[in-house]
Design a protein around this motif. Structure first.
Motif, short mmCIF file in Angstrom:
data_model
loop_
_atom_site.label_atom_id
_atom_site.label_comp_id
_atom_site.label_asym_id
_atom_site.label_seq_id
_atom_site.Cartn_x
_atom_site.Cartn_y
_atom_site.Cartn_z
N SER A 182 50.52 49.79 10.46
CA SER A 182 49.32 49.15 9.91
C SER A 182 48.29 50.14 9.36
N HIS A 183 48.61 51.44 9.43
CA HIS A 183 47.71 52.46 8.90
C HIS A 183 48.52 53.44 8.06
N LYS A 184 48.15 53.60 6.80
CA LYS A 184 48.91 54.46 5.89
C LYS A 184 48.34 55.88 5.84
N ASN A 185 49.24 56.82 5.56
CA ASN A 185 48.86 58.21 5.27
C ASN A 185 47.94 58.82 6.31
N ILE A 186 48.40 58.85 7.56
CA ILE A 186 47.56 59.36 8.65
C ILE A 186 48.36 60.37 9.48
N PHE A 187 47.63 61.10 10.32
CA PHE A 187 48.21 62.04 11.27
C PHE A 187 48.00 61.53 12.68
N ALA A 188 48.96 61.82 13.56
CA ALA A 188 48.84 61.45 14.96
C ALA A 188 49.25 62.62 15.84
N LEU A 189 48.59 62.76 16.96
CA LEU A 189 48.93 63.77 17.95
C LEU A 189 49.36 63.09 19.24
N VAL A 190 50.49 63.54 19.79
CA VAL A 190 50.94 63.08 21.11
C VAL A 190 50.99 64.30 22.03
N LEU A 191 50.25 64.24 23.14
CA LEU A 191 50.28 65.31 24.14
C LEU A 191 50.89 64.75 25.42
N THR A 192 51.90 65.43 25.93
CA THR A 192 52.60 64.94 27.11
C THR A 192 52.70 66.04 28.14
N SER A 193 52.28 65.75 29.37
CA SER A 193 52.32 66.74 30.44
C SER A 193 52.28 66.02 31.78
N GLU A 194 52.22 66.80 32.85
CA GLU A 194 52.06 66.24 34.20
C GLU A 194 51.21 67.17 35.03
N ALA A 195 50.40 66.60 35.90
CA ALA A 195 49.51 67.38 36.76
C ALA A 195 50.23 67.70 38.06
N ILE A 196 50.55 68.97 38.27
CA ILE A 196 51.26 69.39 39.47
C ILE A 196 50.27 69.83 40.55
N ALA A 197 49.17 70.44 40.14
CA ALA A 197 48.20 71.01 41.09
C ALA A 197 47.76 70.03 42.19
N PRO A 198 47.38 68.79 41.86
CA PRO A 198 46.84 67.91 42.91
C PRO A 198 47.90 67.03 43.58
N GLY A 218 54.48 72.21 32.85
CA GLY A 218 54.92 72.25 31.46
C GLY A 218 54.15 71.23 30.65
N GLY A 219 54.47 71.14 29.39
CA GLY A 219 53.81 70.17 28.52
C GLY A 219 54.19 70.41 27.08
N CYS A 220 53.88 69.46 26.23
CA CYS A 220 54.20 69.59 24.81
C CYS A 220 53.21 68.81 23.96
N SER A 221 52.86 69.37 22.81
CA SER A 221 52.01 68.69 21.82
C SER A 221 52.84 68.45 20.57
N VAL A 222 52.82 67.21 20.09
CA VAL A 222 53.64 66.81 18.96
C VAL A 222 52.76 66.27 17.84
N LEU A 223 52.94 66.78 16.63
CA LEU A 223 52.18 66.32 15.46
C LEU A 223 53.07 65.41 14.62
N LEU A 224 52.63 64.16 14.43
CA LEU A 224 53.40 63.17 13.67
C LEU A 224 52.60 62.67 12.47
N THR A 225 53.30 62.14 11.49
CA THR A 225 52.65 61.57 10.31
C THR A 225 53.54 60.51 9.69
N ASN A 226 52.92 59.66 8.87
CA ASN A 226 53.69 58.71 8.07
C ASN A 226 53.43 58.92 6.58
N LYS A 227 52.96 60.11 6.23
CA LYS A 227 52.69 60.42 4.83
C LYS A 227 53.99 60.72 4.09
N PRO A 228 54.38 59.88 3.11
CA PRO A 228 55.63 60.13 2.37
C PRO A 228 55.64 61.50 1.69
N ALA A 229 54.47 61.96 1.27
CA ALA A 229 54.39 63.24 0.55
C ALA A 229 54.76 64.43 1.44
#
Length: 466
Positions: A182-198, A218-229
């Protein structure tokens, strides 16, 4: 006049076709870049240090220590995994709020700084931010913490996901995928991790202390887009994603959960029904995703042979020695399986009839980084890339499990040849090692059921443990 009307009709038809395909292209989901987190070397958890941490637990007796020793020996985890910084301080597992904040801050700043630099995308360009950390909640949220740190736009759409377990990464991807529709030509960030300390468990319940041996930072940051260009710059294209949830079953719901033990210690309970539940969830998930990723010829052959077996067993009393199985290798080039543990990897390998080469990325990730919860899948993907296995047109099947109980899977298409060594740069040339044995197995591998009690007593006495 008729010619003019015909030309007008053709033009309208072509315009409608163009708009249809343009809209379809703008709904695609591409990965532009991803960055896995590798903590500093002073946070490495050797097997010996893991044993030292277990010794600090005052509530453990001889039987519990013996159980954990066997778990460490057979876990498949190596010497170079990482723990939270406070574990290496004098106060050890007694964490504070600042410990949790530090663990998350180091993760997201290091991965996002590299991601923004390498992708040349500014933090102000981000339209959607999704963060999933299952067992820690900060106020303000982690998404707000990141937005404040990078001074992102005021109209950014942020989502903070918790409680989804090791499958949260693909749930976040699914959320972005739906937003892209429902949203064209945008960027998205997904950050995935887990808290071990507590989340160190200080009790002695065997069904709960096992998680202390398996989970690492550990953890990972992922940059996604739906821009055809940006398609030509992208690494992967999402083909399909399927989520399976067995939460309506009491057995599945209770087999993996956070709870208090009889002494009031909070930890994660892993029930005896977990393997059976995971198998059921995987079966249901693969049944749904198979028609989306497998060639019709393979599906037709599977259905035909299955029905022939049923008819033979029902009408001709023919005993079936081996059930027909669907060969997923006909539709999948690489299997990116969540390295939740040695038993999980071996179970899925048997279920899908996969080779050791297919499971190598998951086994090596478990050995090098341990179970980093929802981010583990991206370390597995990084291993494939570092080993130059991913070539343009290849299909990668991701499979993740999570409490609840959930099994989520998705198919990625590789859009260009990939060879970045990423987080594996300093060690990938040494993988796979000739042996996955750890020092505890080399030192205590002679222990068996008959001599276990006397052996453990000797170990405890030699290490000054009461």
């Amino acid at each position: 006049m008729l010619v003019i009307l015909a030309c007008l009709f053709v033009c309208i038809l072509l315009y409608l076709f163009y708009k249809f395909f343009e809209q379809k292209r703008s709904q695609e989901c591409y990965i532009l870049h991803y960055e896995c987190f590798k903590p500093s070397d002073d946070r490495k958890v050797s097997t010996e240090f893991a044993g030292e941490m277990i010794k600090r637990c005052e509530n453990l007796g001889l039987e519990e220590y013996r159980f954990l020793l066997r778990a460490i020996v057979s876990s498949g985890i190596g010497e170079d995994t990482y723990g939270p910084k406070n574990f290496f301080l004098e106060r050890g597992t007694n964490s504070t709020l600042s410990d949790s904040e530090f663990e998350m801050d180091v993760f997201f700043t290091e991965t996002l700084d590299r991601l923004f630099s390498r992708s040349r995308v500014s933090p102000q360009d981000i339209d959607i931010l999704v963060v999933n950390v299952s067992v820690m909640t900060l106020v303000p949220s982690l998404t707000s913490r990141i937005i404040n740190h990078y001074k992102m736009r005021e109209d950014i759409k942020s989502f903070n996901i918790s409680g989804m377990g090791c499958s949260a990464s693909l749930i976040s991807i699914n959320l972005v995928q739906n937003m892209f529709k429902s949203h064209k030509n945008i960027f998205a960030l997904v950050l995935t991790s887990e808290a071990i300390a507590p989340n160190w468990y200080n009790g002695n319940n065997k069904s709960m202390i096992l998680t202390n041996c398996l989970f690492r930072c550990g953890g990972c940051s992922v940059l996604l887009t739906n821009k055809p260009a940006l398609r030509k710059q992208a690494m992967f294209k999402l083909k399909c994603l399927v989520r399976t949830h067995l939460g309506s079953s009491d057995e599945a719901y209770t087999c993996c959960r956070q709870q208090e033990d009889e002494q009031g210690h909070i930890g994660f309970f892993l029930g005896k029904d977990l393997p059976k539940t995971a198998t059921r969830a995987l079966t249901e998930n693969l049944r749904n995703i198979a028609p989306k990723i497998m060639p019709l010829s393979a599906i037709f052959r599977f259905v035909l042979l299955t029905n022939i077996q049923k008819i033979g067993a029902r009408y001709f009393d023919i005993k079936v020695k081996k059930k027909v199985s669907l060969n997923f290798k006909l539709g999948v080039d690489h299997f990116c399986l969540h390295p939740g543990g040695k038993a999980v990897i071996e179970g899925v390998q048997r279920s899908l009839g996969l080779s050791d080469d297919d499971m190598e990325p998951s086994r090596m990730t478990l050995h090098r980084f341990g179970n980093t919860s929802a981010s583990s899948l991206w370390y597995v993907l990084g291993y494939m890339e570092a080993k130059k296995r991913l070539r343009k047109g290849d299909r990668v099947l991701m499979i993740g499990f999570g409490s609840g109980f959930k099994c989520n899977s998705c198919m990625w298409e590789v859009l260009r040849d990939l060879d970045d060594k990423n987080v594996w740069e300093d060690c990938v040339d040494n993988f796979p090692p000739k042996s996955l044995l750890n020092p505890y197995l080399e030192k205590y591998g002679w222990i068996n059921e008959e001599n276990a009690a006397s052996a453990i007593e000797a170990i405890l006495e030699s290490t000054s443990i009461n």
